[in-house]
Design a protein around this motif. Sequence first.
Motif, PDB file in Angstrom:
ATOM      1  N   ASN A 258       0.349  -2.158   5.780  1.00  0.00           N
ATOM      2  CA  ASN A 258       0.023  -1.794   4.404  1.00  0.00           C
ATOM      3  C   ASN A 258       0.053  -0.280   4.230  1.00  0.00           C
ATOM      4  N   SER A 261       3.589   0.842   4.140  1.00  0.00           N
ATOM      5  CA  SER A 261       4.182   0.480   2.857  1.00  0.00           C
ATOM      6  C   SER A 261       3.771   1.466   1.767  1.00  0.00           C
ATOM      7  N   LYS A 262       2.483   1.834   1.754  1.00  0.00           N
ATOM      8  CA  LYS A 262       1.995   2.802   0.768  1.00  0.00           C
ATOM      9  C   LYS A 262       2.667   4.157   0.961  1.00  0.00           C
ATOM     10  N   LYS A 265       6.046   4.488  -0.479  1.00  0.00           N
ATOM     11  CA  LYS A 265       6.086   4.645  -1.929  1.00  0.00           C
ATOM     12  C   LYS A 265       5.878   6.089  -2.366  1.00  0.00           C
ATOM     13  N   ASP A 267       3.237   7.919  -2.548  1.00  0.00           N
ATOM     14  CA  ASP A 267       2.125   8.187  -3.458  1.00  0.00           C
ATOM     15  C   ASP A 267       0.875   8.628  -2.685  1.00  0.00           C
ATOM     16  N   TYR A 268       1.074   9.500  -1.702  1.00  0.00           N
ATOM     17  CA  TYR A 268      -0.052  10.014  -0.924  1.00  0.00           C
ATOM     18  C   TYR A 268       0.158  11.511  -0.701  1.00  0.00           C
ATOM     19  N   GLU A 308     -10.611   2.790  -4.671  1.00  0.00           N
ATOM     20  CA  GLU A 308      -9.438   3.334  -5.366  1.00  0.00           C
ATOM     21  C   GLU A 308      -9.823   4.397  -6.397  1.00  0.00           C
ATOM     22  N   ALA A 313      -7.504   5.585  -0.204  1.00  0.00           N
ATOM     23  CA  ALA A 313      -7.260   4.195   0.218  1.00  0.00           C
ATOM     24  C   ALA A 313      -7.708   4.018   1.660  1.00  0.00           C
ATOM     25  N   ILE A 327      -4.802   9.863  -2.176  1.00  0.00           N
ATOM     26  CA  ILE A 327      -3.829   9.761  -3.260  1.00  0.00           C
ATOM     27  C   ILE A 327      -3.802  11.060  -4.074  1.00  0.00           C
TER      28      ILE A 327
END
Length: 648
Positions: A258, A261-262, A265, A267-268, A308, A313, A327
């Motif tokens: 997971n 996967s994040k 994307k 987005d971190y 969140e 996360a 994030i």
Amino acid sequence: MSEKITRSLSSKIVFSIAIVSLLSVAAIFTIFEKISKESFYNIETEKAKIITKTIEPLIAVNIYLDMKEKVDETAFQLIKNPNILAIKILKNEKVISRVESKEYNKSFRNSFVVEQIIFQPNSDEKIGSIILTYSSQNYKELSEKYNILIFVVLSFFGLLFVMLGLYIKRLLSPLRKIAKSLINFSPDKEMTIPLIAEDNEIGLISSALNTMQENILYYSKQQQNLQYYLEEEINKKTAELTKQLYTNALTGLPNRLNLLSKMKKDDYVALLILNIDDFKEINDFYGHEAGDKILKNFSLELKKIFNEENKIALQHLGADEFALLFIQKPSLSEFIIFIQQLVVDIEKMIYFYENNELSIRVTIGASYQKEGALEKADIALKSAKKQKKSYLIYDEKLNVEMQYKNNMEWVEKLKYAMKTNNIVPFFQAIFDNKSNKIVSYECLIRLIDKDGDVIPPYSFLTIARKSRLYSELTKIMIQKSCQYFEYLNFDFSVNLSVEDILDKDTVEYIKMNIEKYHVSKKIVFEILESEGIENYEEISLFIKEMKVFGCRIAIDDFGSGYSNFEHLLRLDIDYIKIDGSLIKNLDTDINAQIVVETIVDFAEKLNILTIAEFVHNEAILKKVKELNVSRTQGFFLSEPEAEILKIL
């Protein structure tokens, strides 16, 4: 294509019957025509022959009596017959009478000739002949009438066959309708199949097809229902598997997949990796049930802190490792304060298991950089543990990536050298200090690189241990050393780590080779004194096994760091190799002289021989001999070489 075949099938049947009928009529007509012509021709020929035979006796008498007038009279009477076109009577090959009818010239082509021999009365003697030209007009008329009759009869039968074909086509028309209705057949679509009420095969087919369609529609609906059910179940299972794939089964937190996967994307902005210190001890002491309970409670505590909304996360990467993915990026000072406070908060957490109060500590590795965050946070974590710090933020100055890269390069070099047989022993002589003669050799591992350079062990042995190649290197050294000294009259020594001794596979390999090359009385195993030699039970068992074979044992690097003389009392040792740290300044260092003297004196009382390592000049050699060290090894006397003959 199927529609075309269906459409023309009945027509083909009718057409086939018509063709067969036509051919049959033609064949029969031809045969009968030939037969009738031949029959009628034969009939007319017989008529002509009968006439000539009938008048032959009369004419024979008249010729015999030489009554020509009577011959002519008979001829004129015959010519009155409309079928007789001409008559010619010959006597001794001479024409005596010739009569032609008025139609002779017109009908000559449609006639045939019959000749009858005239015999002398009451004798077989030939006296003349009658030549009769007979009309074939009657024969033609009969033939034409007969042919017309045959044609009418055959045409009737042909028409009958065609009508039969049309009747068959009509009988097959229901089957044609059924076939048309089946052209666009679909299992899940109801069609109108004509229901034929006739009590025959077509009616049975129609009834069977309608029943079959009902069954197919029923089963199709069943399959659709089953398919819908299976799709729902598959979707449920897929969701479950996806959840399992991306969720830690113990804590229910998102797992490493997971996290990856994040991170894909994009987005971190920053990452922390938390590792619970000495968690294995909790599992070993209290059991895995206690460890699992602590992990669950710890994850619950972290959930309370992070969610969140905090733009952080939380993931459970596995076992005792967790991650916090930022994030929204804080300032560096806020980031550091956050980590420091987190360490304090975690250390305040208390857990209970069977009336036992447990607390945990964590080590944190952090990456404040987005690029390669996971790798950098992991590097920072390992560096923090190595430096015994509670946290460490990745910094380029750590230079860990370069170390990793260097390690990977050496692993590849090691694998290539092993593959190409370029892990080899070099041999360094050990001298007896009384006779000054070579008494044995130490086998030292070397790596020959692609350029032919000889690489010493300090460049790759540590990496070999980390990459699990160490035991393979030991086996290579054992095999090559035993093989080399099989037929040489020298003792030789090979270095073994405690790791080698505790590896049953390596020990069995050692036994196999000393038996194979018959070197049990020559080989000496050097065990490092600084590498967990306090595992007396395992080390003692190995020494006993080797002593049974006739092998000898040496303690290597004795005196490095700290020395425990208990090793010498509890283990059956033959040699002590005094560490180079005591020898290198032996000529000037009084304390080193005292320690070496103590070691030598202690060893002599236990009947153990001593060997001074790293003797690098004459002054040290002289001092070694003064202190009664049994043997000497070092670059001053002999460097390691690939072949023994070079140093003899």
